[in-house]
Motif scaffolding. Structure first.
Motif, PDB file in Angstrom:
ATOM      1  N   ALA A   1      -4.050   3.350  -2.802  1.00 18.82           N
ATOM      2  CA  ALA A   1      -4.504   2.450  -1.942  1.00 18.82           C
ATOM      3  C   ALA A   1      -4.534   2.558  -0.279  1.00 18.82           C
ATOM      4  O   ALA A   1      -5.024   1.187   0.311  1.00 18.82           O
ATOM      5  CB  ALA A   1      -3.582   1.140  -2.619  1.00 18.82           C
ATOM      6  N   ALA A   2      -3.336   3.428   0.258  1.00 18.80           N
ATOM      7  CA  ALA A   2      -3.218   3.241   1.663  1.00 18.80           C
ATOM      8  C   ALA A   2      -4.529   4.129   2.324  1.00 18.80           C
ATOM      9  O   ALA A   2      -4.780   4.292   3.343  1.00 18.80           O
ATOM     10  CB  ALA A   2      -2.362   4.034   1.450  1.00 18.80           C
ATOM     11  N   ASP A   3      -5.211   4.679   1.630  1.00 20.70           N
ATOM     12  CA  ASP A   3      -6.537   5.160   2.681  1.00 20.70           C
ATOM     13  C   ASP A   3      -7.177   4.165   2.476  1.00 20.70           C
ATOM     14  O   ASP A   3      -8.457   4.270   3.283  1.00 20.70           O
ATOM     15  CB  ASP A   3      -7.245   5.922   0.656  1.00 20.70           C
ATOM     16  CG  ASP A   3      -6.276   7.402   1.256  1.00 20.70           C
ATOM     17  OD1 ASP A   3      -5.059   7.566   1.509  1.00 20.70           O
ATOM     18  OD2 ASP A   3      -6.714   8.195   0.214  1.00 20.70           O
ATOM     19  N   TYR A   4      -7.404   2.786   2.147  1.00 26.46           N
ATOM     20  CA  TYR A   4      -9.046   2.291   2.526  1.00 26.46           C
ATOM     21  C   TYR A   4      -7.942   0.569   3.613  1.00 26.46           C
ATOM     22  O   TYR A   4      -6.885   0.090   3.636  1.00 26.46           O
ATOM     23  CB  TYR A   4      -8.716   1.039   0.644  1.00 26.46           C
ATOM     24  CG  TYR A   4      -9.670   2.940   0.061  1.00 26.46           C
ATOM     25  CD1 TYR A   4     -10.898   2.738   0.457  1.00 26.46           C
ATOM     26  CD2 TYR A   4      -8.709   3.074  -1.364  1.00 26.46           C
ATOM     27  CE1 TYR A   4     -10.745   4.253  -0.176  1.00 26.46           C
ATOM     28  CE2 TYR A   4      -9.625   4.343  -1.320  1.00 26.46           C
ATOM     29  CZ  TYR A   4     -10.765   4.226  -0.779  1.00 26.46           C
ATOM     30  OH  TYR A   4     -10.742   5.751  -2.406  1.00 26.46           O
ATOM     31  N   ILE A   5      -9.263   0.174   3.340  1.00 25.02           N
ATOM     32  CA  ILE A   5      -8.905  -1.453   4.609  1.00 25.02           C
ATOM     33  C   ILE A   5      -9.024  -2.609   3.898  1.00 25.02           C
ATOM     34  O   ILE A   5      -9.071  -2.060   2.479  1.00 25.02           O
ATOM     35  CB  ILE A   5      -9.668  -1.480   5.852  1.00 25.02           C
ATOM     36  CG1 ILE A   5     -11.132  -1.776   5.085  1.00 25.02           C
ATOM     37  CG2 ILE A   5     -10.109  -0.176   6.878  1.00 25.02           C
ATOM     38  CD1 ILE A   5     -12.102  -2.035   5.488  1.00 25.02           C
TER      39      ILE A   5
END
Lengths: 252, 124
Positions: free
Chosen positions: B70-74
């Protein structure tokens, strides 16, 4: 000088208010978290929940589509209804009071097809391509950027191009106001029933019979693709009908 | 003044655009120009929301199938809000223009001051 000031008091005050608002908002912006900051309070547990569980919950790879058509589907339903109500209000306004049912069989005497060779030849190539692209964007709404609203707008623009090249009368053979009303009503009722069902099953912890499928495949994500098609049809017809209503112009 | 005015230049631009749109809404006498101003203000709000949802160096929220972080996306929420806003602004603009067409057919002018003056002259 004094009379000029009195005459333009309203405008001077308006400019002053605008400058004040911009200044206050700029001071607020200077205290906001920096642009692109991962720790900014907007990136809280709600968006983390959507990003982490979105694929398992909705089956859609496009998290935005999963959000607006599954988690927050009634918001989108209201939006689509607003479009329909806007068109109904425009029709009620533009309708001639002396001829109450003129909208079902309007006369397009002023709307002759354009005898333009360049427009006709290029539109032969362009209209099918724009339509295919619009359908692609609608059908892949759960897999790639796009969805009902953007794809519907693309389809609507193809319809507007068609009405410009071949005349509104030709286009109204397959998309009259009556057809529009029926299409949009069926789409909205389908949307309401489908989402009512999924909200009923979700609230009562009943297993929904609609399979979510494999994420990433075209036939997946449960209800999202049919809902995208419904929204896309509504938007395409609405964009086109608004254009037709305004291009009819003054018939007096 | 806080220290983030220059790094938040997207928000600064959106505030200035909002000011321009609001000024056009208030100062312009022409009804069509008023609604162009309203649409500029709408667009400024979308720019503000989009820039609040962006996180530097992250991808658009089209996740890869199979394990994803989840930390890869805006943030996807502002994007959905902008979608809602665009549709509502289109509906409001279309309805407003229908009203403007009716007013023009009756008074043959788009100037709001003249329309008010003419409507006051009419017998009720």
């Amino acid at each position: 000088m004094n009379s000029w000031f009195a005459k333009n008091l309203f405008r001077v005050l308006c400019a002053f208010i605008c400058i004040c608002i911009v200044a206050i908002l700029l001071i607020t912006v200077s205290w906001l978290p920096a642009f692109g900051d991962p720790d900014s309070p907007t990136n809280n547990e709600v968006s983390a929940k959507y990003l982490e569980d979105g694929v398992e919950d909705t089956g859609a790879v496009n998290i935005v589509a999963g959000m607006i058509l599954d988690y927050r589907a009634f918001d989108t339903f209201g939006e689509t209804c607003v479009l329909f109500v806007a068109v109904c209000a425009i029709v009620a306004l533009m309708q001639d009071d002396r001829k109450p049912h003129a909208m079902d069989k309007p006369s397009y005497a002023s709307e002759r097809p354009r005898q333009d060779a360049i427009l006709r030849t290029t539109s032969l190539v362009q209209i099918p391509m724009i339509m295919i692209f619009g359908f692609y964007v609608i059908l892949n709404g759960h897999l790639s950027p796009g969805g009902g609203f953007s794809g519907g707008a693309i389809l609507g623009s193809a319809l507007i191009l068609h009405a410009n090249v071949y005349g509104v009368e030709h286009a109204s053979r397959f998309l009259s106001f009556k057809v529009y009303r029926r299409t949009v009503s069926v789409c909205l009722i389908f949307y309401a029933l489908a989402k009512g069902y999924s909200i009923y099953t979700g609230a009562n912890h009943i297993r929904s019979v609609i399979p979510l499928g494999t994420p990433g495949k075209l036939l997946s994500a449960g209800l999202i693709m049919p809902l995208n098609i419904a929204v896309g049809l509504v938007v395409a017809c609405t964009v086109y009908i608004i254009y037709i209503l305004f291009s009819k112009g003054d018939e007096e | 003044m806080g220290g983030n005015l220059l790094s938040n230049y997207h928000e600064v631009v959106s505030i200035i655009l909002f000011g321009i749109g609001f000024a056009a809404l208030l100062l312009s006498r022409n009804l069509v120009k008023k609604f162009i101003g309203l649409n500029i203000a709408d667009t400024a709000v979308y720019l503000f929301l989009a820039s609040k949802g962006y996180v530097l160096g992250r991808a658009a929220p089209i996740v890869s199938v199979g394990g994803h972080n989840a930390a890869d996306y805006i943030n996807p929420i502002p994007t959905g809000l902008i979608l809602t806003g665009i549709v509502i602004s289109v509906s409001v603009t279309a309805f407003a223009f229908a009203l403007i067409v009716k007013l023009y057919n009756r008074y043959k002018t788009l100037d709001l001051d003249e329309i008010i003056a003419l409507s006051l002259l009419e017998k009720p």
